[in-house]
Design a protein around this motif. Structure first.
Motif, PDB file in Angstrom:
ATOM      1  N   VAL A   1     -27.882  -2.222  -9.899  1.00 20.22           N
ATOM      2  CA  VAL A   1     -28.549  -3.287 -10.475  1.00 20.22           C
ATOM      3  C   VAL A   1     -28.202  -4.718  -9.731  1.00 20.22           C
ATOM      4  O   VAL A   1     -28.988  -5.511  -9.308  1.00 20.22           O
ATOM      5  N   SER A   2     -26.731  -4.741  -9.298  1.00 26.44           N
ATOM      6  CA  SER A   2     -26.657  -5.941  -8.759  1.00 26.44           C
ATOM      7  C   SER A   2     -27.125  -6.001  -7.260  1.00 26.44           C
ATOM      8  O   SER A   2     -27.452  -7.026  -6.741  1.00 26.44           O
ATOM      9  N   THR A   3     -27.502  -4.811  -6.570  1.00 27.52           N
ATOM     10  CA  THR A   3     -27.923  -4.861  -5.277  1.00 27.52           C
ATOM     11  C   THR A   3     -29.281  -5.206  -5.239  1.00 27.52           C
ATOM     12  O   THR A   3     -29.756  -5.974  -4.621  1.00 27.52           O
ATOM     13  N   PHE A   4     -29.914  -4.869  -6.191  1.00 30.38           N
ATOM     14  CA  PHE A   4     -31.272  -5.139  -6.447  1.00 30.38           C
ATOM     15  C   PHE A   4     -31.528  -6.708  -6.763  1.00 30.38           C
ATOM     16  O   PHE A   4     -32.426  -7.221  -6.078  1.00 30.38           O
ATOM     17  N   LEU A   5     -30.732  -7.083  -7.741  1.00 30.03           N
ATOM     18  CA  LEU A   5     -30.769  -8.462  -7.825  1.00 30.03           C
ATOM     19  C   LEU A   5     -30.613  -9.394  -6.559  1.00 30.03           C
ATOM     20  O   LEU A   5     -31.042 -10.318  -6.367  1.00 30.03           O
ATOM     21  N   VAL A   6     -29.317  -9.137  -6.105  1.00 32.06           N
ATOM     22  CA  VAL A   6     -29.122  -9.819  -4.563  1.00 32.06           C
ATOM     23  C   VAL A   6     -30.283  -9.883  -3.692  1.00 32.06           C
ATOM     24  O   VAL A   6     -30.496 -10.890  -3.266  1.00 32.06           O
ATOM     25  N   VAL A   7     -30.635  -8.839  -3.452  1.00 34.94           N
ATOM     26  CA  VAL A   7     -31.765  -8.628  -2.502  1.00 34.94           C
ATOM     27  C   VAL A   7     -33.073  -9.493  -2.877  1.00 34.94           C
ATOM     28  O   VAL A   7     -33.670 -10.228  -2.191  1.00 34.94           O
ATOM     29  N   ALA A   8     -33.344  -9.189  -4.330  1.00 31.74           N
ATOM     30  CA  ALA A   8     -34.686  -9.768  -4.680  1.00 31.74           C
ATOM     31  C   ALA A   8     -34.437 -11.409  -4.908  1.00 31.74           C
ATOM     32  O   ALA A   8     -35.492 -12.048  -4.440  1.00 31.74           O
ATOM     33  N   VAL A   9     -33.354 -11.675  -5.296  1.00 32.03           N
ATOM     34  CA  VAL A   9     -33.265 -13.334  -5.561  1.00 32.03           C
ATOM     35  C   VAL A   9     -33.125 -13.674  -4.338  1.00 32.03           C
ATOM     36  O   VAL A   9     -33.620 -14.872  -3.981  1.00 32.03           O
ATOM     37  N   GLY A  10     -32.239 -13.360  -3.401  1.00 30.80           N
ATOM     38  CA  GLY A  10     -31.957 -14.203  -2.213  1.00 30.80           C
ATOM     39  C   GLY A  10     -33.512 -14.037  -1.177  1.00 30.80           C
ATOM     40  O   GLY A  10     -33.845 -15.142  -0.770  1.00 30.80           O
ATOM     41  N   TRP A  11     -34.176 -12.934  -1.453  1.00 30.49           N
ATOM     42  CA  TRP A  11     -35.408 -12.882  -0.680  1.00 30.49           C
ATOM     43  C   TRP A  11     -36.451 -13.691  -1.078  1.00 30.49           C
ATOM     44  O   TRP A  11     -37.356 -14.372  -0.348  1.00 30.49           O
ATOM     45  N   ASN A  12     -36.623 -13.691  -2.526  1.00 34.19           N
ATOM     46  CA  ASN A  12     -37.828 -14.529  -3.196  1.00 34.19           C
ATOM     47  C   ASN A  12     -37.541 -15.992  -3.162  1.00 34.19           C
ATOM     48  O   ASN A  12     -38.564 -16.495  -3.144  1.00 34.19           O
TER      49      ASN A  12
ATOM     50  N   VAL B   1     -30.929 -11.234   5.426  1.00 36.75           N
ATOM     51  CA  VAL B   1     -29.643 -12.093   5.031  1.00 36.75           C
ATOM     52  C   VAL B   1     -29.223 -11.373   3.600  1.00 36.75           C
ATOM     53  O   VAL B   1     -27.970 -11.027   3.397  1.00 36.75           O
ATOM     54  N   SER B   2     -30.188 -11.267   2.561  1.00 30.98           N
ATOM     55  CA  SER B   2     -29.981 -10.923   1.452  1.00 30.98           C
ATOM     56  C   SER B   2     -29.322  -9.423   1.313  1.00 30.98           C
ATOM     57  O   SER B   2     -28.472  -9.217   0.628  1.00 30.98           O
ATOM     58  N   ALA B   3     -30.121  -8.525   2.077  1.00 28.00           N
ATOM     59  CA  ALA B   3     -29.653  -7.151   2.376  1.00 28.00           C
ATOM     60  C   ALA B   3     -28.122  -7.087   2.901  1.00 28.00           C
ATOM     61  O   ALA B   3     -27.339  -6.458   2.370  1.00 28.00           O
ATOM     62  N   ALA B   4     -27.897  -7.950   3.617  1.00 23.13           N
ATOM     63  CA  ALA B   4     -26.473  -8.112   4.423  1.00 23.13           C
ATOM     64  C   ALA B   4     -25.681  -8.557   3.457  1.00 23.13           C
ATOM     65  O   ALA B   4     -24.424  -7.802   3.463  1.00 23.13           O
ATOM     66  N   ALA B   5     -25.778  -9.534   2.651  1.00 23.86           N
ATOM     67  CA  ALA B   5     -24.968  -9.962   1.667  1.00 23.86           C
ATOM     68  C   ALA B   5     -24.811  -8.743   0.462  1.00 23.86           C
ATOM     69  O   ALA B   5     -23.414  -8.509  -0.029  1.00 23.86           O
ATOM     70  N   ALA B   6     -25.898  -8.203   0.397  1.00 25.41           N
ATOM     71  CA  ALA B   6     -25.805  -7.105  -0.922  1.00 25.41           C
ATOM     72  C   ALA B   6     -24.613  -5.863  -0.259  1.00 25.41           C
ATOM     73  O   ALA B   6     -23.960  -5.485  -1.212  1.00 25.41           O
TER      74      ALA B   6
ATOM     75  N   ILE C   1     -31.254 -21.128   2.396  1.00 22.24           N
ATOM     76  CA  ILE C   1     -31.840 -20.914   1.080  1.00 22.24           C
ATOM     77  C   ILE C   1     -31.668 -19.649   0.440  1.00 22.24           C
ATOM     78  O   ILE C   1     -31.371 -19.761  -0.903  1.00 22.24           O
ATOM     79  N   SER C   2     -31.441 -18.561   1.082  1.00 16.99           N
ATOM     80  CA  SER C   2     -31.029 -17.258   0.475  1.00 16.99           C
ATOM     81  C   SER C   2     -29.596 -17.259   0.226  1.00 16.99           C
ATOM     82  O   SER C   2     -29.178 -16.850  -0.895  1.00 16.99           O
ATOM     83  N   GLY C   3     -28.864 -17.865   0.939  1.00 18.56           N
ATOM     84  CA  GLY C   3     -27.422 -18.113   0.388  1.00 18.56           C
ATOM     85  C   GLY C   3     -27.079 -18.900  -0.810  1.00 18.56           C
ATOM     86  O   GLY C   3     -26.553 -18.514  -1.498  1.00 18.56           O
ATOM     87  N   ALA C   4     -28.053 -20.060  -0.977  1.00 20.90           N
ATOM     88  CA  ALA C   4     -27.966 -20.937  -2.058  1.00 20.90           C
ATOM     89  C   ALA C   4     -28.335 -19.931  -3.359  1.00 20.90           C
ATOM     90  O   ALA C   4     -27.649 -20.252  -4.209  1.00 20.90           O
ATOM     91  N   ALA C   5     -29.409 -19.215  -3.205  1.00 18.02           N
ATOM     92  CA  ALA C   5     -30.028 -18.444  -4.313  1.00 18.02           C
ATOM     93  C   ALA C   5     -28.912 -17.347  -4.643  1.00 18.02           C
ATOM     94  O   ALA C   5     -28.706 -17.063  -5.951  1.00 18.02           O
ATOM     95  N   ILE C   6     -28.169 -16.664  -3.761  1.00 13.50           N
ATOM     96  CA  ILE C   6     -27.247 -15.806  -4.088  1.00 13.50           C
ATOM     97  C   ILE C   6     -26.013 -16.199  -4.581  1.00 13.50           C
ATOM     98  O   ILE C   6     -25.504 -15.549  -5.649  1.00 13.50           O
ATOM     99  N   VAL C   7     -25.526 -17.433  -4.356  1.00 13.61           N
ATOM    100  CA  VAL C   7     -24.449 -18.095  -5.161  1.00 13.61           C
ATOM    101  C   VAL C   7     -24.956 -18.444  -6.374  1.00 13.61           C
ATOM    102  O   VAL C   7     -24.009 -18.328  -7.293  1.00 13.61           O
ATOM    103  N   CYS C   8     -26.094 -18.886  -6.769  1.00 13.64           N
ATOM    104  CA  CYS C   8     -26.246 -19.140  -7.827  1.00 13.64           C
ATOM    105  C   CYS C   8     -26.425 -17.783  -8.668  1.00 13.64           C
ATOM    106  O   CYS C   8     -26.011 -17.793 -10.115  1.00 13.64           O
TER     107      CYS C   8
END
Length: 238
Positions: A89-100, A138-143, A189-196
């Motif tokens: 779940v966390s991986t999906f959310l990190v990638v989906a939120v950062g990407w979108n 970026v989001s996949a790397a963060a996840a 922008i992906s970093g900001a979304a992932i921090v949120c």
């Protein structure tokens, strides 16, 4: 996921700064002429036949279709093979939120693509800032880094993530699909979304994850099997 102090302020400030950068780059002459010159330098000084093929292939791997397939396979592996529903779940959310988050930036900034004259893969429209390809990677790397935190793979995951992000960013400039600020904007922008997301995850999502129907059938979602921050505890060696 890590705990980020003052996450609402960090996320909002970085998001607003990114949008401001995009608007200046897209709708003034302060940055764009210099960026266009940088794009031309990359395209004229480094292009060769074999590298063209490699860069187009790298760009294809981070495309929306490939990104969706990678995300589905990754989360399916965590859920069905590794039996780690929290991590899935966390991986999906990190990638989906950062990407979108990049799509929000595209709608607000509405920057036209670079001229197609020198592009290897022409794309048109007002959707240049930020780069969706770079936002995905970026989001996949963060996840991946979040999954590796606290294990011996933490440092390799961080270094590999940085290298892959740099490669995809360069590929988007190389083929002529984006300006330099487009790829920088994706990181921001992906970093900001992932921090949120990290703040929302710890404050609201993780404590309620056990309420999701059927999720516990795939593995533990609460208790000692899951670390306090929702991550896997390091596995013992041997």
């Amino acid at each position: 996921m890590p705990h980020v102090r003052r996450w609402p302020y960090v996320a909002v400030l970085v998001f607003l700064a990114t949008i401001a950068l995009g608007l200046v780059a897209a709708h003034t002459s302060l940055i764009q002429p210099h960026e266009l010159a940088a794009d031309r330098a990359i395209q004229t000084d480094t292009r060769t036949g074999w590298l063209n093929t490699v860069m187009l292939g790298v760009s294809d791997v981070a495309s929306p279709v490939s990104g969706l397939a990678i995300l589905a396979l990754w989360c399916g592996w965590l859920l069905l093979v590794r039996h780690r529903p929290v991590q899935a779940v966390s991986t999906f959310l990190v990638v989906a939120v950062g990407w979108n988050a990049s799509e929000i930036g595209k709608l607000i900034v509405a920057r036209n693509r670079p001229p197609a004259l020198y592009s290897l893969d022409p794309e048109i429209g007002s959707n240049s800032f930020p780069s969706g390809h770079v936002a995905f990677i970026v989001s996949a790397a963060a996840a991946a880094y979040f999954l590796a935190r606290g294990t011996r793979w933490q440092r390799p995951a961080g270094l590999a993530g940085f290298a892959v992000v740099a490669l995809v960013a360069f590929s988007r400039l190389y083929i002529g699909a984006h300006y330099p600020t487009d790829v920088l904007g994706s990181v921001l922008i992906s970093g900001a979304a992932i921090v949120c997301l990290t703040g929302v995850w710890h404050a609201w999502l993780l404590p309620r994850l056990h309420l999701v129907p059927y999720l516990a059938r795939f593995g533990p979602v609460s208790g000692s099997a899951v670390a306090a921050d929702g991550e896997r505890r390091p596995e013992p060696a041997g």
